[in-house]
Each structure stands twice: as structure tokens, then as C-alpha cells.
Design a protein around this motif. Structure first.
Motif, PDB file in Angstrom:
ATOM      1  N   LYS A 180      31.929 -53.506  28.581  1.00 57.34           N
ATOM      2  CA  LYS A 180      32.137 -52.364  29.765  1.00 57.34           C
ATOM      3  C   LYS A 180      32.208 -53.141  30.824  1.00 57.34           C
ATOM      4  N   ALA A 226      35.106 -55.318  31.292  1.00 60.42           N
ATOM      5  CA  ALA A 226      36.367 -54.677  31.427  1.00 60.42           C
ATOM      6  C   ALA A 226      36.541 -54.127  32.812  1.00 60.42           C
ATOM      7  N   THR A 235      37.255 -54.948  26.147  1.00 58.03           N
ATOM      8  CA  THR A 235      37.563 -56.144  27.232  1.00 58.03           C
ATOM      9  C   THR A 235      38.881 -56.557  27.019  1.00 58.03           C
ATOM     10  N   HIS A 290      41.524 -54.180  28.597  1.00 55.15           N
ATOM     11  CA  HIS A 290      41.653 -54.216  30.045  1.00 55.15           C
ATOM     12  C   HIS A 290      41.872 -55.431  30.602  1.00 55.15           C
ATOM     13  N   ALA A 324      37.965 -48.135  32.345  1.00 56.79           N
ATOM     14  CA  ALA A 324      37.105 -49.417  31.708  1.00 56.79           C
ATOM     15  C   ALA A 324      35.592 -48.704  31.950  1.00 56.79           C
ATOM     16  N   GLU A 351      40.232 -46.931  25.810  1.00 56.47           N
ATOM     17  CA  GLU A 351      41.383 -47.891  25.811  1.00 56.47           C
ATOM     18  C   GLU A 351      42.544 -47.031  25.785  1.00 56.47           C
TER      19      GLU A 351
END
Length: 110
Positions: A4, A7, A34, A37, A87, A92
């Protein structure tokens, strides 16, 4: 860094994207959040730079288009904020209009 955090950091300037990319490549698990993003943020970065190069060239030729290009710049800001929110929520979810293109195009981020 967890997935997280990487991202979110990917959206914070070019340096943030590089830090997230290097951290992602060093991670054995390679989280899909990850990766997703990183692709979205890289796409926004490339599109934004390309837009502003064209913007400055056309602004010299046709200065009355400044307001229109300013509105497009606000659209980039809105997409950037949406990406950070997605994010932070660990979603996603592709960005509107361009997200699916970015995800399919930047496959070098594996």
C-alpha cells in the motif's frame, strides 16, 4: 515498505516513483497492487510531460488556447488524486479514460 505504501509513493513525483519501483523490484513477492499503481502513475507521468511539452509549443503559437489547456491540466490533477485515493484504499481500479491503456502499455513493469 508494504504494498500500500509503495503504491501511494509511486504517485508522488518522479523520485517517489523511482523509489517505489526500486523497492518493488527488490521485493521477492512483487505485490500486484504495487505493480498496478506503478503502471498507472508512470502513465500519468509520461502523459503529463508529453501534454505540457505540446502545451508550451502551442501556447507560443496560439496563446488564446491557454484557458483550454489549463482545464486539461486540472483533469491531470483530478486523475492523480483519484490514483492516490485508489492506492490508499488498496483498490486496483484503473483511472478513467486512460487507466486500462496504461496497464496494457507499460508491461515492462512486471
Amino acid at each position: 515498505m508494504n504494498a500500500k505504501t509503495m503504491a501511494i509513493v509511486a504517485y508522488i513525483t518522479l523520485i517517489g516513483w523511482i523509489v517505489a519501483f526500486v523497492t518493488y523490484n527488490g521485493d521477492a513477492q512483487k505485490p500486484s497492487l504495487t505493480r498496478f499503481h506503478l503502471r498507472q502513475a508512470f502513465g500519468l507521468l509520461v502523459a503529463g510531460v508529453a501534454f505540457y511539452i505540446v502545451y508550451f509549443i502551442l501556447l507560443m503559437i496560439l496563446p488564446f488556447l491557454g484557458l483550454l489547456f489549463g482545464l486539461v491540466g486540472i483533469a491531470f490533477l483530478v486523475l492523480w488524486i483519484m490514483g492516490i485515493i485508489n492506492a490508499a484504499n488498496e483498490q486496483e481500479k484503473p483511472l478513467p479514460l486512460v487507466g486500462e491503456f496504461f496497464d496494457k502499455t507499460f508491461t515492462f513493469i512486471k
